[in-house]
Write an enzyme that holds these catalytic residues in place. Structure first.
Site, PDB file in Angstrom:
ATOM      1  N   ARG A  30       0.835  -1.211   0.000  1.00 14.34           N
ATOM      2  CA  ARG A  30       0.000   0.000   0.000  1.00 14.34           C
ATOM      3  C   ARG A  30       0.868   1.260   0.000  1.00 14.34           C
ATOM      4  O   ARG A  30       0.549   2.246  -0.658  1.00 14.34           O
ATOM      5  CB  ARG A  30      -0.953   0.003   1.201  1.00 14.34           C
ATOM      6  CG  ARG A  30      -1.976   1.141   1.132  1.00 14.34           C
ATOM      7  CD  ARG A  30      -3.048   1.044   2.192  1.00 14.34           C
ATOM      8  NE  ARG A  30      -2.509   1.203   3.539  1.00 14.34           N
ATOM      9  CZ  ARG A  30      -3.237   1.067   4.647  1.00 14.34           C
ATOM     10  NH1 ARG A  30      -4.531   0.746   4.568  1.00 14.34           N
ATOM     11  NH2 ARG A  30      -2.692   1.219   5.835  1.00 14.34           N
TER      12      ARG A  30
ATOM     13  N   GLU B  65     -15.808   7.219   6.859  1.00 13.97           N
ATOM     14  CA  GLU B  65     -14.914   6.510   7.782  1.00 13.97           C
ATOM     15  C   GLU B  65     -14.638   7.377   8.996  1.00 13.97           C
ATOM     16  O   GLU B  65     -15.025   8.546   9.043  1.00 13.97           O
ATOM     17  CB  GLU B  65     -13.603   6.128   7.088  1.00 13.97           C
ATOM     18  CG  GLU B  65     -12.829   7.336   6.586  1.00 13.97           C
ATOM     19  CD  GLU B  65     -11.487   7.018   5.924  1.00 13.97           C
ATOM     20  OE1 GLU B  65     -10.970   5.917   6.072  1.00 13.97           O
ATOM     21  OE2 GLU B  65     -10.962   7.944   5.269  1.00 13.97           O
TER      22      GLU B  65
ATOM     23  N   LYS C 261      -2.544   7.163   1.318  1.00  8.06           N
ATOM     24  CA  LYS C 261      -2.181   7.392   2.728  1.00  8.06           C
ATOM     25  C   LYS C 261      -1.041   8.406   2.761  1.00  8.06           C
ATOM     26  O   LYS C 261       0.128   8.066   2.922  1.00  8.06           O
ATOM     27  CB  LYS C 261      -1.798   6.074   3.401  1.00  8.06           C
ATOM     28  CG  LYS C 261      -1.954   6.136   4.898  1.00  8.06           C
ATOM     29  CD  LYS C 261      -2.053   4.763   5.504  1.00  8.06           C
ATOM     30  CE  LYS C 261      -1.885   4.780   7.006  1.00  8.06           C
ATOM     31  NZ  LYS C 261      -2.786   5.641   7.744  1.00  8.06           N
TER      32      LYS C 261
HETATM   33  N1  PXG Z   1      -8.872   5.337   7.468  1.00  8.30           N
HETATM   34  C1  PXG Z   1      -7.878   6.227   7.605  1.00  8.30           C
HETATM   35  C2  PXG Z   1      -8.064   7.604   7.102  1.00  8.30           C
HETATM   36  C3  PXG Z   1      -6.680   5.834   8.207  1.00  8.30           C
HETATM   37  O1  PXG Z   1      -5.683   6.712   8.342  1.00  8.30           O
HETATM   38  C4  PXG Z   1      -7.611   3.620   8.527  1.00  8.30           C
HETATM   39  C5  PXG Z   1      -8.765   4.063   7.892  1.00  8.30           C
HETATM   40  C6  PXG Z   1      -7.497   2.184   8.914  1.00  8.30           C
HETATM   41  O2  PXG Z   1      -6.621   1.511   8.037  1.00  8.30           O
HETATM   42  P1  PXG Z   1      -5.735   0.256   8.448  1.00  8.30           P
HETATM   43  O3  PXG Z   1      -5.028  -0.112   7.219  1.00  8.30           O
HETATM   44  O4  PXG Z   1      -4.824   0.736   9.546  1.00  8.30           O
HETATM   45  O5  PXG Z   1      -6.665  -0.785   8.907  1.00  8.30           O
HETATM   46  C7  PXG Z   1      -6.539   4.515   8.697  1.00  8.30           C
HETATM   47  C8  PXG Z   1      -5.291   4.069   9.380  1.00  8.30           C
HETATM   48  C9  PXG Z   1      -1.723   7.081  13.335  1.00  8.30           C
HETATM   49  C10 PXG Z   1      -2.236   5.886  12.628  1.00  8.30           C
HETATM   50  O6  PXG Z   1      -0.675   6.982  13.972  1.00  8.30           O
HETATM   51  C11 PXG Z   1      -3.126   6.037  11.600  1.00  8.30           C
HETATM   52  C12 PXG Z   1      -3.615   4.923  10.955  1.00  8.30           C
HETATM   53  C13 PXG Z   1      -3.213   3.660  11.340  1.00  8.30           C
HETATM   54  C14 PXG Z   1      -2.292   3.525  12.370  1.00  8.30           C
HETATM   55  C15 PXG Z   1      -1.814   4.653  13.022  1.00  8.30           C
HETATM   56  O7  PXG Z   1      -2.329   8.126  13.282  1.00  8.30           O
HETATM   57  N2  PXG Z   1      -4.534   5.109   9.969  1.00  8.30           N
END
Ligand code: PXG
Length: 296
Positions: free
Chosen positions: A54, A186, A153
């Site tokens: 990703r 989300e 991301k």
């Molecule tokens: N939506 C958004 C906008 C995210 O940033 C998720 C969904 C969940 O995705 P995953 O692949 O993690 O299941 C995210 C994930 C942080 C941090 O430190 C942010 C995320 C994940 C871990 C840590 O802010 N974002």
């Protein structure tokens, strides 16, 4: 004194207090870069391959050339964990456009900066997670599926941060963002699911949500447990009247939502399907076939 954690920056390891990047780095000046948040459980990095893939898709989309191969990047992440003797960790992988000048033109940045932070993570379940969290629909809409979409991301997280500020000042745990058409998108760093008549629904990717790796894993898990999981536009009305609502994310894992904009969700405590997924999730993340071992 406890030994400081070591942070990887461009081929070198620095103690946490000395791990710094240039003020001319375009990641800082313009939010020009991409990142991943990854977790390791009991010596296994959950879905490391999926996170690295990703990261490269995000970089490809913004035409950011990552100066190492995916295999090298995987090794850098594992080496950083080994250097710090970590088994359970939160890993932050960041690639910025690199050092340039004060103009935004990425042409001025000859080489991307790679940062890997592997930190400890507390595995204790919070009370909020056991009871379910409170949330609100935020006035901050998710960006449409164009340049700044959360499908990438990127280091542009102001959209999520503004929504989180609203949650903070409203005294609720989380914020939920709508897409520009008013459908549920989300959370600030979590994907969303609702349960109705024993079926699970989640917003389609064209709402601009990040294609979550936890969401994908939980979808597969739910299907394996015999539940139907359907992608569909979800209205605020459907959200308020769902039997169960839960978030998924790397940091959040699986989290039940008990109240949204002061409307009680379902019974007001975690529902049976959410509870079942929360029970199975810790087993899934420790399954060696679902991740990459740090020490072999
Ligand atoms: N939506 C958004 C906008 C995210 O940033 C998720 C969904 C969940 O995705 P995953 O692949 O993690 O299941 C995210 C994930 C942080 C941090 O430190 C942010 C995320 C994940 C871990 C840590 O802010 N974002």
């Amino acid at each position: 004194m406890e030994k400081e954690l070591l942070v990887y920056i461009d081929g070198e390891y620095y103690p946490k207090s000395k791990a710094k990047v240039s003020v001319y780095d375009h990641g800082l000046l313009y939010g020009d870069g991409v990142f991943e948040g990854i977790r390791a459980y009991s010596g296994i990095v959950f879905k490391l391959k999926e996170h690295v893939d990703r990261l490269y898709r995000s970089a490809h989309t913004i035409m950011l050339q990552i100066p190492v191969t995916k295999e090298e990047m995987t090794k850098i992440v594992l080496d950083t964990l080994r250097k710090n003797n970590l088994k359970d960790a939160y890993i932050r992988l960041v690639v910025t456009r690199g050092i340039g000048d004060l103009g935004l033109n990425p042409k001025k940045c000859p080489k991307a900066t790679i940062i890997v932070i592997a930190d400890t993570i507390s595995l204790h379940k919070s009370e909020a997670k056991e009871k379910g969290v409170t949330a609100m629909l935020s006035w901050v809409k998710r960006d449409p599926v164009d340049a700044t979409t959360h499908e990438i991301k990127s280091l542009n997280y102001l959209n999520s941060i503004l929504a989180k500020i609203e949650a903070n000042i409203s005294n609720v745990d989380e914020a939920i963002c709508l897409d520009k058409n008013g459908f549920i998108c989300e959370g600030v760093a979590e994907n969303m699911f609702i349960v109705k008549n024993r079926r699970i629904f989640t917003p389609p990717s064209y709402t601009g949500a990040l294609p979550g790796i936890t969401a994908e894993a939980v979808t597969k898990l739910a299907r394996k447990l015999g539940y139907e999981v359907i992608e569909k536009n979800i209205t605020p009305y459907e959200l308020f009247n769902a039997e169960e609502v839960f978030f998924t994310g790397t940091a959040a894992e699986v989290v039940p939502v008990r109240e949204i904009n002061k409307r009680q969700i379902g019974s007001g405590s975690p529902g049976p399907i959410t509870k079942r997924l929360m029970e199975e999730f810790p087993k899934l993340v420790r399954d060696p076939s679902e991740g990459t071992p740090i020490y072999q």
